[in-house]
Every structure is written in C-alpha cells, then in structure tokens.
Design a protein around this motif. Sequence first.
Motif, mmCIF file in Angstrom:
data_model
loop_
_atom_site.group_PDB
_atom_site.id
_atom_site.type_symbol
_atom_site.label_atom_id
_atom_site.label_comp_id
_atom_site.label_asym_id
_atom_site.label_seq_id
_atom_site.Cartn_x
_atom_site.Cartn_y
_atom_site.Cartn_z
ATOM 1 N N SER A 28 0.824 -1.298 -0.126
ATOM 2 C CA SER A 28 0.010 -0.084 -0.132
ATOM 3 C C SER A 28 1.043 1.211 0.008
ATOM 4 O O SER A 28 2.041 1.314 0.306
ATOM 5 N N LEU A 29 0.207 2.453 -0.387
ATOM 6 C CA LEU A 29 0.832 3.819 -0.228
ATOM 7 C C LEU A 29 0.050 4.581 0.509
ATOM 8 O O LEU A 29 -0.993 5.051 0.429
ATOM 9 N N LEU A 30 0.879 4.906 1.784
ATOM 10 C CA LEU A 30 0.080 5.900 2.737
ATOM 11 C C LEU A 30 0.334 7.186 2.251
ATOM 12 O O LEU A 30 1.491 7.910 2.139
ATOM 13 N N ASP A 31 -0.966 8.083 1.967
ATOM 14 C CA ASP A 31 -0.988 9.271 1.662
ATOM 15 C C ASP A 31 -0.213 9.194 0.068
ATOM 16 O O ASP A 31 0.108 10.485 -0.150
ATOM 17 N N GLY A 32 -0.030 8.247 -0.581
ATOM 18 C CA GLY A 32 0.488 8.275 -1.934
ATOM 19 C C GLY A 32 2.195 8.632 -1.809
ATOM 20 O O GLY A 32 2.683 9.038 -2.873
ATOM 21 N N GLU A 109 -2.348 9.923 -5.848
ATOM 22 C CA GLU A 109 -1.641 10.714 -5.603
ATOM 23 C C GLU A 109 -0.541 11.061 -4.667
ATOM 24 O O GLU A 109 -1.217 10.860 -3.278
ATOM 25 N N PRO A 110 0.682 11.210 -4.652
ATOM 26 C CA PRO A 110 1.176 11.959 -6.053
ATOM 27 C C PRO A 110 1.839 10.721 -6.627
ATOM 28 O O PRO A 110 2.157 10.647 -7.760
ATOM 29 N N VAL A 111 1.983 9.532 -5.808
ATOM 30 C CA VAL A 111 2.255 8.226 -6.442
ATOM 31 C C VAL A 111 1.459 7.199 -6.404
ATOM 32 O O VAL A 111 0.634 7.328 -5.407
ATOM 33 N N ARG A 112 1.146 6.358 -7.215
ATOM 34 C CA ARG A 112 0.267 5.326 -7.103
ATOM 35 C C ARG A 112 0.793 4.006 -7.513
ATOM 36 O O ARG A 112 2.023 4.043 -8.260
ATOM 37 N N LEU A 113 0.081 2.850 -6.866
ATOM 38 C CA LEU A 113 0.708 1.610 -7.357
ATOM 39 C C LEU A 113 -0.132 1.169 -8.696
ATOM 40 O O LEU A 113 -1.322 1.569 -9.223
ATOM 41 N N CYS A 114 0.737 0.698 -9.587
ATOM 42 C CA CYS A 114 0.794 0.337 -10.893
ATOM 43 C C CYS A 114 0.784 -1.093 -11.377
ATOM 44 O O CYS A 114 1.721 -1.556 -11.129
ATOM 45 N N VAL A 125 2.308 10.434 -10.762
ATOM 46 C CA VAL A 125 0.964 10.792 -11.196
ATOM 47 C C VAL A 125 0.831 12.456 -11.404
ATOM 48 O O VAL A 125 0.972 13.104 -10.413
ATOM 49 N N PRO A 126 0.718 12.940 -12.534
ATOM 50 C CA PRO A 126 0.380 14.666 -12.688
ATOM 51 C C PRO A 126 -0.642 14.960 -11.561
ATOM 52 O O PRO A 126 -1.557 14.344 -11.540
ATOM 53 N N ARG A 218 -6.755 14.467 -1.452
ATOM 54 C CA ARG A 218 -5.674 13.623 -1.429
ATOM 55 C C ARG A 218 -5.226 13.123 0.022
ATOM 56 O O ARG A 218 -4.422 13.537 0.476
ATOM 57 N N THR A 219 -6.028 12.288 0.292
ATOM 58 C CA THR A 219 -5.857 11.452 1.349
ATOM 59 C C THR A 219 -6.162 9.845 1.112
ATOM 60 O O THR A 219 -7.042 9.771 0.316
ATOM 61 N N ASP A 220 -5.617 8.869 2.019
ATOM 62 C CA ASP A 220 -5.937 7.698 1.881
ATOM 63 C C ASP A 220 -7.174 7.153 2.752
ATOM 64 O O ASP A 220 -7.348 5.933 3.082
#
Length: 263
Positions: A28-32, A109-114, A125-126, A218-220
């Motif tokens: 997972s990504l915490l707050d991206g 955002e700003p980074v996502r799992l792909c 991610v822009p 912009r939050t998880d």
Amino acid sequence: MPSRFLKPRLFRRRPPRPLPQLPAAHLSLLDGRTLNISVRLPDGTRHARLTGFGELTLGAGTFPAAHVEGTVPLRIELTPARGRRRVYAVTPPPRAQRPDGPTRAEPGEPVRLCPRPDGAALQRVPPAPGAEVEHVEVGWTAVTVRGRLIAQEPAGAVAELTPRGEDTGTELPTEWDGDRFTARLGPAALTHTKAERTYDLRLRVPGRDTPLRMGRLRTDVTAPKRVFRLPDRLLLDPSGIRIRVAPYYTPTGRLALTAERIA
C-alpha cells in the motif's frame, strides 16, 4: 564454382527471461508518499533489499516513495546464505485479499501503485487541479479555512460560499501566500439564512469554467466524514444575530456546512 561471399547469419535476440515473483502479503501507499510492503522471504535468505529503497527487515518495510519519477518497477534483491544474488518481481496481493480498514491501499496521488504484467510498480501521477483543505478553525465570529491550490495559478482566485444546488455564491475574504489560501466565513454571509440550509465551499479560479470544491481529497482515509470531524458553533454577528453553523466533510471528502439563523 563456390561463391567467395558468405551470407551473414541472422541472430535473433532471445526475449529476457521473466523474473521469478514474490507475492506481497501487503502492499500500500500511505497518502501516496510512503510505501508499505510485506513479503514472505524464501528460507535461507541472508539479506533482502528493495531496489532503490533499502533493506527489508524480517520481510517487511516502510519506505519513502514521494521521490519516485516516472514508473519504477518494484524489485527485491535477495542474497541467500549459499548461492548467488537473485532479483524477484513483487506481485500485489489479490484485491479480494486486501483488508478492509480506515485507509485505502491506493490513494492515487502523487504516486500510485501500478499493476503490470511483470509485477507491481510505482508511478508518478501528474497532480489534478484542486483546492486541498489543510485546516479548518471554527471560532465564535468566523470559520477560517486554510488550504492549498494545486495545479492552478492563484492570481485572482477567490473563495465562495454557495448554496447547495445553485451555481453562484457569496464571495468570501481570501488571502494568499504563494499557492496557499486563507478564507474567512463570518456571520454576515449567512444572515439571510432563516431555515437550515446546506452550503458548499468552493474556490473560483480565473480561466476555469467551474469552481473547485474545497476538500480533503488527497488522502488515503476511506471515510472522511467520520474521521475528520468538525465542531458546531454559534457565530455572533455585531447586530446580535446568531447563526448556528455545522461544517463537515462529505463521504467523498468535500467541505460543506449547514447553517441556520437562531435569532
């Protein structure tokens, strides 16, 4: 008579062998911004390193991901007690196995799992245009909203209070410090409200056809309305009018409030 010219032999490049895979028990990504990963390491592993991020401890780790540029595949380099180092591709857990909880695994955002055929990856991610709320102060004379304008120029932008379902609203005093704004809602903007009514807080930006809804987007957090709770208050107007205001976040993270004139 045999030809003196030899025909060149054509060599075909063999496609690279696919990397062995390590399925992640959690990814997972915490707050991206912060990568959380847990994998089961093969028996006999001496060292495990997540390429580009650092050492894994007991098969789990937390790493800063905000500096990612472009697309970065997730790879783990394992050093066994015997034998050579080997690189594995990380595969995400099946969606059905991802635990339910207060946070989402992929805020975006700003980074996502792909997901990719050769394993999971991180992708920059822009940023999308937005009016991200950072703090709401509910006082006795005003509601103060502080936030940041994202992916838009702040010149000429103003905050406004808009009745739910209407297109135009009341402009609010707005101060700017770079891309950060401070908007203040006093009772004067609500003195005409006799029965309870719902309002949305927006940021009108020159050049945009539609205003930006303020909010914590912009939050998880899966349930902003339950997590980011705000107090009710009576706003006191110098004329003696009292307005009950109840700011809140919607289930999708937008900032709104209900207001009612008391006397």
